[in-house]
Design a protein around this motif. Sequence first.
Motif, short mmCIF file in Angstrom:
data_model
loop_
_atom_site.label_atom_id
_atom_site.label_comp_id
_atom_site.label_asym_id
_atom_site.label_seq_id
_atom_site.Cartn_x
_atom_site.Cartn_y
_atom_site.Cartn_z
N VAL A 124 0.88 -1.17 0.00
CA VAL A 124 0.00 0.00 0.00
C VAL A 124 0.91 1.22 0.00
O VAL A 124 1.79 1.34 0.87
CB VAL A 124 -0.91 0.02 1.24
N ILE A 125 0.75 2.07 -0.99
CA ILE A 125 1.63 3.26 -1.06
C ILE A 125 0.77 4.51 -0.95
O ILE A 125 -0.14 4.74 -1.76
CB ILE A 125 2.44 3.25 -2.38
N CYS A 126 1.02 5.26 0.10
CA CYS A 126 0.22 6.46 0.41
C CYS A 126 1.02 7.71 0.02
O CYS A 126 2.22 7.77 0.29
CB CYS A 126 -0.06 6.52 1.90
N HIS A 127 0.34 8.67 -0.58
CA HIS A 127 1.04 9.83 -1.11
C HIS A 127 0.65 11.12 -0.38
O HIS A 127 -0.53 11.46 -0.29
CB HIS A 127 0.73 9.99 -2.61
N ASP A 128 1.68 11.81 0.11
CA ASP A 128 1.52 13.16 0.66
C ASP A 128 0.74 13.22 1.98
O ASP A 128 0.20 12.22 2.42
CB ASP A 128 0.95 14.09 -0.42
N ARG A 146 2.89 -4.52 3.12
CA ARG A 146 3.96 -3.55 3.38
C ARG A 146 3.44 -2.17 3.02
O ARG A 146 2.91 -1.99 1.91
CB ARG A 146 5.18 -3.86 2.52
N TRP A 147 3.65 -1.21 3.90
CA TRP A 147 3.11 0.14 3.66
C TRP A 147 4.26 1.13 3.46
O TRP A 147 5.24 1.12 4.20
CB TRP A 147 2.25 0.57 4.85
N VAL A 148 4.05 1.99 2.46
CA VAL A 148 5.07 2.98 2.10
C VAL A 148 4.41 4.35 2.06
O VAL A 148 3.28 4.47 1.56
CB VAL A 148 5.64 2.67 0.69
N TRP A 149 5.09 5.35 2.57
CA TRP A 149 4.58 6.73 2.43
C TRP A 149 5.51 7.49 1.49
O TRP A 149 6.73 7.43 1.65
CB TRP A 149 4.51 7.44 3.78
N ARG A 150 4.90 8.18 0.51
CA ARG A 150 5.68 8.90 -0.49
C ARG A 150 5.40 10.40 -0.35
O ARG A 150 4.23 10.83 -0.42
CB ARG A 150 5.23 8.41 -1.87
N CYS A 151 6.46 11.17 -0.14
CA CYS A 151 6.30 12.62 0.01
C CYS A 151 6.68 13.31 -1.30
O CYS A 151 7.76 13.07 -1.83
CB CYS A 151 7.23 13.10 1.12
N HIS A 152 5.80 14.15 -1.80
CA HIS A 152 6.08 14.83 -3.07
C HIS A 152 6.42 16.30 -2.86
O HIS A 152 6.59 17.03 -3.83
CB HIS A 152 4.87 14.75 -4.00
N ILE A 153 6.43 16.75 -1.60
CA ILE A 153 6.58 18.20 -1.41
C ILE A 153 7.97 18.54 -0.86
O ILE A 153 8.73 17.67 -0.46
CB ILE A 153 5.45 18.79 -0.54
N ASP A 154 8.24 19.82 -0.85
CA ASP A 154 9.56 20.32 -0.44
C ASP A 154 9.54 20.54 1.08
O ASP A 154 9.03 21.55 1.57
CB ASP A 154 9.83 21.64 -1.20
N THR A 155 10.08 19.57 1.81
CA THR A 155 10.08 19.66 3.27
C THR A 155 11.48 20.03 3.78
O THR A 155 11.90 19.59 4.84
CB THR A 155 9.65 18.30 3.89
#
Length: 415
Positions: A124-128, A146-155
């Motif tokens: 499961v891939i969660c975005h933002d 398996r869970w993944v978090w994907r960040c698309h922003i400028d942190t």
Amino acid sequence: MELVKLDEKRFADYLPLMDREAIEEINYLSDELKGKRMAMINATAFGGGVAEKLSALLPLLKDLGLKVDWWVMDGSDDFFQVTKQFHNCLQGQEGSLAGADIEVYLHQTRLNAAFMEEWNYDFVICHDPQTAALIDYRDSTQHRGRWVWRCHIDTSSPNPEYWDFIYRHIRRYDAVIFTMSDFVGEGVGLPNLTLITPSIDPLSPKNRAFEPAEAAAVIRRFGVELDRPLIVQVSRFDPWKDPLGVIEAYKMVKKEFPSVQLALVGSMATDDPEGWDYLYHTLRRAGEDYDIKVVTNFNGISSLEVNAFQAAANIVLQKSLREGFGLTVSEALWKGTPVIGGRVGGIRLQIEDGVNGYLVETVEQCAERILTLLRNPALAHDFAAIGKEKVRREFLLPTNALAYLRLLHKLNFLP
Ligand code: UDP
């Protein structure tokens, strides 16, 4: 949550653009992962970079043998207000995270999580930020996966209060993906931290090669005069994209180059409640200058028109003040158009200052660089050619698919 219908894509169509090692590795990994079930979750199927990336990546992964579902969270106006605030504050805006906002956020998360009870996904891939707290409900699904978090922003310089809140959730995933190491604070212990740069799809209607005459015919419909120089920025109407700064830079250029025209091309994303306010703001700043065209999906801008504007522009700008990646930079370079970008975030991965474009920090610098390129078409041409090869090597869809496959493969074999 709602399922989004995927387009069809064929990996075989991309082979002529790829190096042999990458093809072999993709074949190997996708064989190993064949039949694995994967859910991708984000907050909108339209407008902005995340929707753009998923609509390209998911059909390709499906063609490579994974069973892929794209889910879009149900939102409400107040949820999207709160998550836009998350987005802004994670990019560094000041402000305090109110208890009431946390409640709105967690309440909507709970409503969406009710859809997950029957889930049986391997990945499961969660975005933002919108999706981050869904991890709280992983144990209520049938198959933990398996869970993944994907960040698309400028942190790179987040508001600490918001970062702490998000961090408490994302550290519980099996892996997290950021675009560049600068976006993750030093010493921040995150599980299986993986860096992946996004990509553009060279075969999509937005990026396929256009005959110049074809592109010209499309943009003429928006009142652009083809025998005069054209500067374009394609972006959501968002303060971080600095459309007002773009107008100021254009006005400075206009004094020396009166024939110049500016097009601000922007779609209105469904999860971006600030968009309308900022569009009106931009229109007011443009005022009575009819050489500034402000156009959106509401007056006929779709992928084809974006393609035409990027292809026909003399210069594309991406004058962002923060930027996760900035797909628009690679999109323009791929079409052989030189780009001037803000010296921020993922734009710095795509533009090497003075080699394949310019990076700028102020309106004045931006105007100066526009003038340099307008006066030196040969330099502009060289920048674009070098940029195009960089995009081919680093930022095309198969490279992105390969990066995801590597991570999934690693997670699949974790004890
Ligand atoms: N885009 C579009 N129409 C518009 C404005 C933007 O299709 O009117 C697309 C643009 O071509 C790019 C994406 O939206 O593919 C924006 O991605 P980017 O990474 O530049 O910015 P984000 O919106 O994710 O902050």
